[in-house]
Write an enzyme that holds these catalytic residues in place. Sequence first.
Site, mmCIF file in Angstrom:
data_model
loop_
_atom_site.group_PDB
_atom_site.id
_atom_site.type_symbol
_atom_site.label_atom_id
_atom_site.label_comp_id
_atom_site.label_asym_id
_atom_site.label_seq_id
_atom_site.Cartn_x
_atom_site.Cartn_y
_atom_site.Cartn_z
ATOM 1 C CE LYS A 269 -75.938 68.727 -21.559
ATOM 2 N NZ LYS A 269 -75.946 67.595 -22.416
ATOM 3 C CG ASP A 274 -80.290 67.257 -26.483
ATOM 4 O OD1 ASP A 274 -80.931 68.173 -28.051
ATOM 5 O OD2 ASP A 274 -79.084 66.931 -26.419
ATOM 6 C CE LYS A 281 -80.520 63.970 -27.594
ATOM 7 N NZ LYS A 281 -80.006 63.751 -27.530
ATOM 8 C CG ASP A 292 -78.868 66.391 -21.529
ATOM 9 O OD1 ASP A 292 -78.248 66.304 -21.758
ATOM 10 O OD2 ASP A 292 -79.473 67.199 -22.911
ATOM 11 C CG ASP A 351 -78.075 65.239 -30.629
ATOM 12 O OD1 ASP A 351 -78.077 65.823 -29.566
ATOM 13 O OD2 ASP A 351 -77.915 63.921 -29.864
ATOM 14 C CD GLU A 353 -77.448 69.469 -26.482
ATOM 15 O OE1 GLU A 353 -77.200 69.264 -24.916
ATOM 16 O OE2 GLU A 353 -76.964 68.764 -27.636
ATOM 17 N NE ARG A 355 -69.879 68.526 -27.061
ATOM 18 C CZ ARG A 355 -68.652 67.269 -28.303
ATOM 19 N NH1 ARG A 355 -67.863 66.935 -29.036
ATOM 20 N NH2 ARG A 355 -69.941 66.086 -27.481
#
Length: 509
Positions: A269, A274, A281, A292, A351, A353, A355
Site C-alpha cells: 500500500k 491520508d 480524519k 501510510d 478513509d 482507501e 484496500r
Amino acid sequence: MTSYTLSKASPAKTRADAVVVGVVRTEQGPRLAAGAEDVAAAYGRRLHPLLTALGVTGDEGETRLLPTGDGVTSPLLVLVGLGGEDAERDPAAVRRAAGAAARAATNAATVAVALPAEDAALVTAVVEGWALGGYRFTTYREETRSEDTRAPEVVVLSGAARRADVQQAATDAEVVARAVAATRDWVNTPPVDLTPPAFADAVVAAHKAATKGRGAPTIELTVHDEASLAELGCGGILGVGAGSSAPPRLVELSYAPADAVAHLALVGKGITFDSGGLSIKPGGSMTTMKCDMAGAAAVVQATLAIAELGLPVAVSAFAPMAENMVSGSATRPGDVLRMYGGTTVEVSNTDAEGRLVLADALVRATEREPDVILDVATLTGAMVVALGDRISGVMGSEDVVADVVAAATGAGEAMWPMPLPPEMKERVRSSKVADLAQHDWVRWGGGLFAGAFLREFTDGRPWAHLDIAGPAFHSGGATGHLTPGGTGAAVPTLVAYARHLVAARAGAA
C-alpha cells in the site's frame, strides 16, 4: 558510511577507540555476557563491585560508558544491558542491545563490538542492530546535515569470524539493514515532497542504482501514470487519488533470476498521505499519515534486497501509489468503483482507501501466477487496537500465515496470526448495489473485514496479508534498534520469507 568487519581478536586487547560488551541480569547481580569473557578476566574480582557502584543492572537497553584501566587496551568500555540470562542466546535481544549501544558509542573512529556473536544468527543481529540503531534522518535539519557521530569502522568480534556462513551472514545483514534504512528514509520524508509521482521517481532512482554496474541484478521496472491506469481500468487507485492534485501511480518491479525455484508476488500500500478523504480524519490522526505508504516502501526495498542478495526467487512487486485528499473531485461515500478485472465495489468510508488501491494491484499480481502472494499495508486502526503498536497482524492462507510468522520471528519482528471468520465473507458481500462492500461501519472486527475484502482479489492463490499499521511508525523515543519515525517494518520478514521459499523447495527436491 560505516564499514563492518569480523575478527577473532580479544576484546580486552583490541586497539579500537571503544569496546562494546553486553551485561546480563542474574540472581547474583549483573555479569558480562558471552563474548566479553576476556574483559571480565582482565578486571577480575574488581568487576562485580565496579558494576554495582555504577548502578549497572543488566536491564534491557541500559547503557554505561566506563573508562578502562589496566588489562584492557581500548580506552573506553561501553556496557549495554541485554536483559535476563536467556537474552545472550536470543538474536532479538542482541539486535536490540546492539542498537542501543550504537547510540551510546558516539564520536569513536573505531568500535569493537563484543556482544554474543557465536553463530550466523547472532552476527546478523549484531550488524543489523548496530546499523539500524544508529540510523538518523537529518535531511531537513540544516544544523546537523553534516554531523555524523557514528563510527566509520565497526569490528564485530566473534570466535566464529572465519566461518564462511558467519561471514556471509554479516554481508547479508548489511544488505537488509540498508533496505530497512532506505524504507525509513521514504517513510520519514514529508508528504509534500513524496507525492505519488515523486514516490514513483524515487523508486526509479533506487532501481537505477540497484541495477547499475557489473554483476548487478536485472530488474524490470514499469511505472503506470494516470493515463495508463485509466486504460488498464484500475478504478481503485484512480478513485482514491481522484481528490488530489498529485495524480496516482502504479509501480511494478520484476526480478526473474535464471535459477529461480519459486515465484513470490509482493503488493504494498502506497498512500503518500491520508487525510481520510471526504470521511475526513480528526486533525490529530493525520499527523503521522505520511507513513501510510510504508507497505509500498517495504515491498520495493525488499525486492531490491532480494535481488542484491541473489536469492533464487522470482519476485513480482506492485506498489500502488495515491494521495487521499479532500476536494470537489474526491470519491464520495456511496460511489461505486470498478476494480481492475471488473469487480465493482461500493464505497461507504473514504478513509478505508488502502484496500481499494491494493485490490487493483492484487489482481495484477494474480495474473503473474505466483506461488505465493504477500501484501503489506498500514491498513487498519483496528489492528492496532487488537495488537498494539509493536505487533503486526497476519491473516490469509493458514500455511502461508504460519510461514510468515515464523520468518518474522527469525528476522526479529513481532507478528501474530489473525483469523478470517466465515461471517466476514457475508459482510464483504453485503452491498445492495455492487459486487462487494468496501466497508460496513460495524465496529467489531474491522481489521478482519479488511483482510476478507482483500482475499476477494487473490484468485484463491496462497496468500497472506500483513497489517503493519502499528509497527510501521515509531512515535516515541529511540529504543533498541528502533528510532523515531519510520521503522522499515516488514522488510526483514519479506527477505526471510523469500529465503524460506528457497529452503522449502530445496527440501522438497
